[in-house]
Design an enzyme around this catalytic site. Structure first.
Site, short mmCIF file in Angstrom:
data_model
loop_
_atom_site.label_atom_id
_atom_site.label_comp_id
_atom_site.label_asym_id
_atom_site.label_seq_id
_atom_site.Cartn_x
_atom_site.Cartn_y
_atom_site.Cartn_z
N THR A 180 0.11 -2.91 8.63
CA THR A 180 -1.10 -2.31 8.07
C THR A 180 -2.12 -2.07 9.19
OG1 THR A 180 -2.26 -4.38 7.63
CG2 THR A 180 -0.73 -3.64 5.95
N SER A 181 -2.92 -1.04 9.01
CA SER A 181 -3.89 -0.68 10.05
C SER A 181 -5.13 -1.57 9.98
CB SER A 181 -4.32 0.77 9.86
OG SER A 181 -5.03 0.90 8.63
N GLU A 213 0.74 -2.66 16.92
CA GLU A 213 -0.44 -2.66 17.78
C GLU A 213 -1.53 -3.45 17.08
OE1 GLU A 213 -1.29 1.46 18.02
OE2 GLU A 213 0.49 1.91 19.21
N GLN A 225 0.84 -1.20 0.00
CA GLN A 225 0.00 0.00 0.00
C GLN A 225 0.88 1.25 0.00
OE1 GLN A 225 -2.02 -1.77 3.63
NE2 GLN A 225 -3.73 -0.65 2.74
N ASN A 226 2.19 1.05 0.12
CA ASN A 226 3.09 2.19 0.23
C ASN A 226 3.46 2.74 -1.15
OD1 ASN A 226 3.07 1.72 2.97
ND2 ASN A 226 4.94 0.48 2.94
N CYS A 233 0.82 9.67 -17.64
CA CYS A 233 0.45 10.67 -18.65
C CYS A 233 -1.05 10.63 -18.88
CB CYS A 233 1.20 10.38 -19.94
SG CYS A 233 0.75 11.53 -21.26
N HIS A 235 -1.37 1.23 -4.52
CA HIS A 235 -1.71 2.66 -4.44
C HIS A 235 -0.77 3.51 -5.28
CE1 HIS A 235 -3.88 1.85 -0.33
NE2 HIS A 235 -4.59 1.48 -1.37
ZN ZN Z 1 2.12 10.57 -22.88
#
Ligand code: ZN
Length: 233
Positions: A178-179, A204, A93-94, A119, A111
């Site tokens: 991860t949360s 945690e 996810q980073n 582009c 992500h």
């Molecule tokens: Zn382009």
């Protein structure tokens, strides 16, 4: 690629925190200081592209200028990919490039990635280490229509078909740092529960900890190398 035995690793902000990278969702993280709706939505980009580019230019510069290095957890996952007999896939996810810097090659950035430009004219994705400026042109088509290749709020994450296929064939699923609060990643455990061995490594308890076979608490730089040693034994 074996049909069985695949290891799928989901990583989140917790794995990069020990490299000194500012995280987004922590109480002292970036989203505590900057409003998501000002810099991380398609609407924000349509309204004020300069501000949005400046925000991501600063994130990209931090990655580059602070000489952020992969830590023992990233390095252990690269070692796993190199030495494990079966398939190893990192789904992250980073938006940093620390998995690649550590040597991992099978990495899906669901992500997106800070060090890439997309582009809007031709859809090409290019490696991009510097600032994206209004005059920056796409290396593929020459048009000045670049945006950061990151997934904004309200947009579809990348690589979902490949990720779902990997989850369907994996024997081991591990979630690191991860949360368990950001979907669709938080729902990956539901796709494998009861079918694969599942391990969560976290500082945690997360929102989805009760769904895992095993939860290991501690810094990723400690828990992840130990986990990799076990898989390679
Ligand atoms: Zn382009």
């Amino acid at each position: 690629m074996p049909e069985r035995g695949a290891v799928v690793i989901l990583t989140g902000a917790g794995i990069s925190r020990e490299s000194g990278l500012a995280t987004f969702r922590d109480p002292d993280g970036i989203w505590a200081r900057v409003r998501i709706e000002d810099v991380a939505t398609p609407e924000a980009f349509a309204r004020d592209p300069t501000r949005v580019q400046a925000f991501y230019n600063a994130r990209r510069a931090a990655l580059r200028d602070l000489a952020i290095q992969p830590n023992a957890a990233h390095l252990a996952l690269a070692r796993l990919e190199r030495d494990f007999a079966g398939e190893v896939l990192v789904v992250t996810q980073n938006v940093d490039n620390l998995h690649e810097a550590a040597g991992s090659r099978a990495v899906l950035h669901m992500h997106g990635a800070l060090a890439e430009a997309a582009c809007l004219a031709c859809d090409a994705v290019s490696r991009w280490d510097g600032d994206i400026l209004p005059a920056s042109v796409c290396p593929a088509c020459g048009v000045a229509a670049l945006r950061p290749n990151v997934v904004w709020f309200g947009e579809m994450p990348f690589h979902m078909d490949a990720i779902e296929a990997a989850l369907a064939r994996c024997a081991v699923f591990a979630a690191i740092g991860t949360s368990g609060q950001v979907y669709p990643a938080a729902g990956f455990i539901n796709a494998v529960v009861g079918r694969a061995r599942t391990v969560e490594m976290t500082l945690e308890p997360s929102a989805v900890s009760p769904l895992f076979d095993e939860v290991r608490h501690g810094p990723a730089t400690v828990t992840v190398p130990a986990f990799v040693d076990e898989l390679l034994r």
